[in-house]
Scaffold this motif. Structure first.
Motif: not given
Length: 265
Positions: A209, A216, A235
């Motif tokens: 992240e 992303m 993630e």
């Protein structure tokens, strides 16, 4: 302990630094590791061994031409926009042939290595059984270019060059080959999105992240291009551009679960 093997790729004779890690069982599946844009065999440290021990793979770790102890880039050689395509379509197949690798194998790629893994899986779908990509690039983002431009100044003005030189016989070959092409205006249009639907194997895409080199949108774009269920996304919180260094336990656990799907009826 690494070894050297000579290959012919893209019209050149190249010496490639490589090592096998993990399982020595004859039937162990092969997992090929593809390093980042400033990486090398040595910069993986013990992660490939740890992952292969956890999953039962035999790992092939190598330094691409221009990196580590492999043939360096000539001072007057400038990589083209298609440099990752050349690595995926010419260099890696030549290496696998020279090492008499099995006809089918899995891939584990980080950053540029993740992009190379995607290109290779799309080009040779009959060969790749599974692929795991960490912080891959499928398009060039403004964030990526800004961070790479900042690294150029760090390389010039700090001890970063000396630290990087521990892992490369010719550190300027490694750094400037990568940095120059990424900052060329023509490279801003680079994309592998059109290739992604050609990938046939299951795929796990992992992104931190806090990745300073990509958002992303990179792994989301992979999932959007592949049929439902073919691509899994992970993630990771508190994680930057190198999930295998920032969150190694999480990456190994996710990779183990991903590979275990092969054993399910």
């Amino acid at each position: 302990m690494s070894e050297q093997v000579r290959i012919e790729a893209a019209g050149c004779m190249l010496d490639i630094e490589h090592a096998f890690v993990g399982s020595s069982a004859p039937a162990a599946p092969l997992l090929v590791f593809l390093h980042e844009g400033l990486g090398s065999l040595a910069m993986w440290r013990d992660f490939p061994s740890r992952l292969c021990e956890a999953t039962g793979h035999r790992g092939l770790v190598y330094s691409r031409p221009g990196y580590g102890r492999s043939t360096p880039r000539a001072p007057d050689e400038h990589w083209g926009v298609d440099f990752m395509h050349q690595q995926a379509r010419d260099v890696l197949p030549a290496l696998l042939t020279a090492l008499q690798a099995p006809p089918r194998y899995a891939l584990f790629g980080h950053s540029d290595g993740g992009s190379i893994a995607l290109i290779h899986a799309a080009t040779f779908p009959e060969r790749v059984t599974r692929a795991i990509v960490l912080a891959p690039h499928i398009v060039v983002e403004t964030l990526s270019v800004a961070s790479i431009a900042a690294v150029r100044e760090t390389y010039r003005s700090t001890d970063f060059r000396a630290k990087l030189a521990r892992h490369h016989d010719d550190v300027d070959s490694a750094f400037w080959g990568w940095n120059d092409i990424w900052l060329k205006p023509a490279f801003a249009r680079w994309s592998i999105k059109a290739l992604l639907p050609d990938i046939r194997c299951p795929l796990l895409a992992i992104q931190g992240e806090q990745d300073e080199y990509g958002t992303m949108a990179q792994i989301d774009g992979i999932a959007e291009a592949l049929p439902g269920g073919q691509c899994r996304l992970l993630e990771l919180e508190h994680c930057g551009h190198s999930p295998h260094r920032d969150q190694p336990a999480a990456v190994i656990a996710a990779s183990g679960a991903f590979f275990a799907l092969d054993a399910q009826p």
